[in-house]
Design an enzyme around this catalytic site. Sequence first.
Site, short mmCIF file in Angstrom:
data_model
loop_
_atom_site.label_atom_id
_atom_site.label_comp_id
_atom_site.label_asym_id
_atom_site.label_seq_id
_atom_site.Cartn_x
_atom_site.Cartn_y
_atom_site.Cartn_z
N GLU A 30 60.38 86.77 71.57
CA GLU A 30 60.57 87.97 70.73
C GLU A 30 59.53 89.04 71.08
OE1 GLU A 30 58.70 88.72 67.18
OE2 GLU A 30 58.22 86.63 66.71
N LYS A 162 56.02 81.88 58.35
CA LYS A 162 54.71 82.51 58.17
C LYS A 162 54.11 82.07 56.83
CE LYS A 162 55.26 86.05 61.41
NZ LYS A 162 56.71 86.00 61.74
N1 PSU Z 1 54.59 88.29 63.92
C1 PSU Z 1 53.71 89.10 63.34
N2 PSU Z 1 54.17 90.12 62.58
C2 PSU Z 1 55.50 90.34 62.38
C3 PSU Z 1 56.41 89.44 62.96
C4 PSU Z 1 55.90 88.46 63.74
O1 PSU Z 1 52.50 88.88 63.48
O2 PSU Z 1 55.88 91.29 61.71
C5 PSU Z 1 57.87 89.57 62.73
C6 PSU Z 1 58.68 88.42 63.32
O3 PSU Z 1 59.37 88.93 64.44
C7 PSU Z 1 59.63 88.04 62.19
C8 PSU Z 1 59.53 89.21 61.27
O4 PSU Z 1 60.92 87.86 62.67
O5 PSU Z 1 58.19 89.59 61.38
C9 PSU Z 1 59.89 88.93 59.86
O6 PSU Z 1 59.80 90.15 59.17
P1 PSU Z 1 60.55 90.37 57.79
O7 PSU Z 1 59.82 89.49 56.84
O8 PSU Z 1 60.40 91.84 57.49
O9 PSU Z 1 61.95 89.95 58.05
#
Ligand code: PSU
Length: 313
Positions: A30, A162
């Site tokens: 990604e 996360k």
């Molecule tokens: N890694 C980080 N920060 C991010 C992300 C990854 O350190 O913002 C991204 C990833 O790609 C993941 C996304 O798919 O955050 C999820 O964001 P949200 O909760 O807005 O869907």
Amino acid sequence: MSVPSLPRAFRVAPPVERALSLHLPVVALESTVITHGLPQPQNLTLAYDMEAEVQNHGALPATVGVLRGQIIVGLSEAEIEELASAAQPRKISTRDFGPAIAQRASGGTTVAGTLLAAHRAGIRVFATGGIGGVHRWPPYDVSADLPALARYPLVVVCAGAKAILDLPATLEMLETLAVPVVGYQTDQFPAFYSRESGLTTPHRAESPQEVAAIAQAHWAQGLESAVLVVVPPPPEAALPREKVEAAIAEALRAAQAQGVRGQASTPFLLEQVSKLTHRASLKTNLALLKNNAAVAAQIARALSPMGRRYRQV
Ligand code: PSU
Ligand code: MN
């Protein structure tokens, strides 16, 4: 009145196309981690390091991103650099492709966005740091990563969700969405920065071959969801859970006080945790990303006929 026609918006790099047609192992990576997840210059170094890990373990990396309105599967080194230094890159999830293409924007693809593009290209394995999920606050903020995992049949290798998220709720949602969660040599659902979360994984596998067998058996039933492989961060880089939890609690307070919501939420929280742990969490993040890339490459090989390696020609 009709809108002007757009240039071809989807491009698969020739080596990736060739490897896929020969059933050689390919691993998607990604790029939101490059544009929004890591500070400069670590973001660029990490992007190259992940590609090197994949290569060293016998697979071809395909970093996914959007440049000037074109979705690219298999960014070149120069394209990765362009993305890493783009002025105001977008964070591109599944909902964001149409606007990004029409407006010729550039951005990093999230787990959800990368799943869509990688699946469209025919890739079966994807490595990332941690998936998005159900947020602790506000609890109605649910990442588009979850429905994308329900929809695209790839093996996704990560260190769990996360840690800033509501992990029990995220695990339950994965069950609802028919996404098997497979602990890689562990019974614990890792908490991204920590090896343990106190939650157990529903399934466990000991080897890349076992993961490949599970994925093939899953898809052979007509299921089209992803298989989520969770790998604990390497022991030497992992952080104790209590330390991380204290930082997350404080980061969440800051987010509420400043009214940070929506797309900005995940990057904001991760950056706060990094600051509050004096960048220890950044080190962990980098180590687990590389480790996941290596595991993903081995799984991609196990999924390819006779476990073949990718070789440059
Ligand atoms: N890694 C980080 N920060 C991010 C992300 C990854 O350190 O913002 C991204 C990833 O790609 C993941 C996304 O798919 O955050 C999820 O964001 P949200 O909760 O807005 O869907
Ligand atoms: Mn969200």
